[in-house]
Design an enzyme around this catalytic site. Structure first.
Site, mmCIF file in Angstrom:
data_model
loop_
_atom_site.group_PDB
_atom_site.id
_atom_site.type_symbol
_atom_site.label_atom_id
_atom_site.label_comp_id
_atom_site.label_asym_id
_atom_site.label_seq_id
_atom_site.Cartn_x
_atom_site.Cartn_y
_atom_site.Cartn_z
ATOM 1 N N ASP A 1 0.866 -1.165 0.000
ATOM 2 C CA ASP A 1 0.000 0.000 0.000
ATOM 3 C C ASP A 1 0.917 1.233 0.000
ATOM 4 O OD1 ASP A 1 -2.350 1.648 0.491
ATOM 5 O OD2 ASP A 1 -1.593 1.821 2.533
ATOM 6 N N ASP B 1 -1.375 -0.766 6.120
ATOM 7 C CA ASP B 1 -1.466 -0.212 7.469
ATOM 8 C C ASP B 1 -2.880 0.110 7.926
ATOM 9 O OD1 ASP B 1 -1.890 2.126 5.863
ATOM 10 O OD2 ASP B 1 -1.345 3.328 7.613
ATOM 11 N N ASP C 1 -7.011 -1.956 4.224
ATOM 12 C CA ASP C 1 -6.072 -2.964 3.741
ATOM 13 C C ASP C 1 -6.367 -4.351 4.300
ATOM 14 O OD1 ASP C 1 -4.501 -1.179 2.222
ATOM 15 O OD2 ASP C 1 -3.473 -0.513 4.038
#
Length: 624
Positions: A310, A502, A506
């Site tokens: 990410d 994080d 996600d």
């Protein structure tokens, strides 16, 4: 004395075996040597029968061959009259189990330390009164007293002026961290030499330490696929050993030769090495600020071919920083920044705090607003010094100020527009910073054999491409929804795949990846729960460290397994020619077991960690 008694109770069968051996020596010295063969033989057969019961249970559950060789060796040595060798094999079998248990306890030391240090009580303050309460009764907003060298019971904000906090059990940072009023304190960290007042910001169940404890409990309860693979090695090893012993007996015509081979054939190294190595690897990971939820995760990290990241809060710092102030004629940089920061005091957006921080860093005084209102996703309108100040998106500001014009921005930057008294006053540019060690982390992953890297983000394509180019990431997918991320990870052919993220958004893709790694320092619970590993510190370099621990652990496990197998086979071949008596062979095999355990304990990794220091830390930027 209590510790010795505890060891004797825990490993009573070893103690009894030693007592039987000492009794035999005493009997032999006092002229009753004829009793010794019976004593040793009966005791050895009793232990063999006890082990056989456990062996049958294992077979019922599909685990064949674990203790077949040891039981067969005991019976064979008794039958051929090698009663001393029989007792040594019993000591080897029971002592090996004790050594395995002790090694496991040693390897789990860092994991167990987290569990045993969990805070139980807190000192709640009511005015000047102090009342001790169970930590579960603390609520958000409670004022607490933390005495010198006490554990911070829940996540809290420091109210006292300053203190030094030992966060080593949480983050792995060995030196105390200076904290000042307003700083966050993690539960489980240890206060310095002076008492401090804190305000609880989370209840116990939501605090960092309790989340870590839950992850540790989950991690320590799992068994790795490689350990099961090691179990299966016992079957061909058992067959080979029995065939070799049978051939040695047939060729020599001496049944003693059968026993001499088998005492060197116990599969203890095979069975001990993998569990000890994997528990040591999990312990090493915990010491480096990464909770790994089982040995299977370490195996996947070892085999990983692709790493997916990410962007926001993972590869970038996740908080914007002011880069440029572009005032229109009639305004200067300090004045424009002061007006923006003063208005942004009344906004909850992450960009607002960036403007306030920039003003404070440059010594710009902030003013109180006569009135202020925030329009979600658009900006803030405030009256400051008798004039209307509008801060936010271009379209929002253009509605309130004449002459507004867009400013030029680079990829990764975001413009904040300003209107003052009905006219356009200028723009401020902010950008999210790359984590300073992100590039070094990616390079280290390449060295570790992860050849493919990918970035998934919800940000615009231009911003994503800019970040990827800076970091050298090979593939990019921008403007992703959570479902898109899951689809992208599922379509990757170079597997196993690591996914690092994080945030709550996600969580689905972390669960979908072969190994999900959550950046859990900020308490992203959903991400942490769905991940296979959780990084406890705000440091992206720990991704590479987790992969390194996985590589080292599997390598050491396999080295230890094959060390035991190869040494045992060589010794069996020598014994097949009659060069190693049964008693000597039993003693030698005990040394092989010990060497295997010591080899596997290298996975705890003190020297491995000193070989390389971790890289460093670093966070992206939501639009208004």
């Amino acid at each position: 004395m209590g510790k010795v008694w505890g060891m004797l109770k825990r490993y009573w069968i070893v103690a009894v075996t030693i007592l039987v051996g000492l009794a035999g020596i005493v009997l032999a010295l006092t002229g009753a040597g004829a009793v010794v063969p019976w004593l040793f033989s009966v005791f050895s057969l009793a232990v063999a029968a006890w082990q056989a019961v456990g062996m049958v249970r294992d077979m019922i559950h599909g685990h064949f061959g674990l203790d077949v060789l040891a039981v067969t060796a005991i019976v064979a040595t008794v039958v051929v009259g090698e009663y001393i060798a029989a007792l040594v094999v019993v000591l080897m079998l029971t002592g090996g189990a004790a050594l395995e248990d002790y090694a496991n306890q040693r390897a789990k030391r860092e994991l167990d330390a987290l569990l045993t240090r969990a805070p139980q009580r807190a000192h709640r303050l009511k005015g000047e009164d102090i009342r001790d309460v169970p930590v579960d009764e603390v609520v958000v907003g409670d004022e607490l007293l933390v005495r010198p060298s006490e554990i911070v019971p829940v996540d809290a904000e420091l109210l006292s002026d300053e203190t030094a906090i030992d966060e080593s059990s949480i983050t792995g940072e060995s030196t105390p961290v200076e904290k000042h009023a307003g700083d966050a304190l993690l539960s489980g960290s240890v206060n310095g030499p002076q008492a401090v007042r804190v305000r609880a910001t989370r209840v116990a169940g939501d605090s960092q330490y309790q989340q870590i404890v839950a992850l540790v409990a989950e991690a320590s309860a799992s068994k790795a696929p490689t350990v099961r693979l090691a179990d299966r090695y016992a079957v061909p090893f058992t067959v080979f050993s029995l065939v070799l012993a049978g051939v040695a007996w047939a060729v020599s015509g001496d049944p003693v030769r059968f026993a001499e081979v088998l005492v060197l054939a116990t599969p203890c190294p095979l069975l001990i090495a993998a569990p000890v190595a994997f528990i040591g690897g999990m312990s090493r990971a915990a010491r480096n600020g990464v909770i790994v939820k089982g040995g299977g995760v370490l195996e996947q990290l070892n085999a990983a071919k692709t790493a997916v990241f990410d962007k926001t809060g993972t590869l970038t710092m996740g908080r914007p920083r002011l880069t440029h102030v572009r005032p229109e004629p009639g305004f200067d940089e300090a004045g424009l920044l002061g007006l923006v920061a003063s208005a942004e005091q009344y906004s909850s957006h992450v960009l607002a705090q960036a403007m306030i921080d920039a003003a404070e860093d440059r010594g710009v005084e902030l003013e109180e607003a006569e009135s202020a209102s925030e329009q979600a996703t658009n900006g803030v309108v405030a009256r400051i010094g008798g004039e209307e100040v509008v801060v936010g998106k271009f379209r929002f500001v253009a509605e309130h100020a004449s002459g507004a014009r867009r400013t030029e921005i680079a990829p990764g930057e975001l413009a904040i527009y300003v209107g003052v008294g009905g006219r356009f006053a200028g723009a401020l540019l902010a950008a999210d910073e790359l984590r300073p060690n992100a590039k070094a982390m990616l390079a280290r992953l390449g060295e570790l054999g992860i050849g493919e890297t990918m970035m998934l983000t919800g940000d615009a394509q231009a911003t994503a491409d800019h970040i990827a180019a800076e970091l050298g990431i090979t593939r990019v997918r921008a403007e992703c929804l959570p479902a898109d991320k899951v689809h992208e990870v599922a379509s990757i052919t170079e597997r196993p795949v690591i996914m690092v993220g994080d945030g709550v958004n996600d969580a689905p893709v972390l669960a979908a990846a072969d190994v999900g790694i959550a950046m859990g320092a900020k308490g992203a619970t959903a991400a942490s729960e769905s991940a296979g590993a959780v990084i406890l510190v705000d440091d992206i370099s720990r991704v590479a460290r987790a992969v390194e621990v996985g590589r080292d652990t599997v390598r050491i496990a396999l080295q230890s397994i094959w060390l035991g197998i190869i040494v045992s086979i060589l010794l069996m071949i020598v014994a097949a020619f009659g060069f190693i008596p049964a008693t000597a062979g039993a003693i030698i095999q005990e040394l092989v077991d010990l060497a295997t355990i010591l080899a596997a304990l290298r996975a705890i990794g003190g020297r491995l960690d000193r070989r390389e220091a971790p890289v460093d830390a670093g966070m992206a930027l939501p639009a208004r």
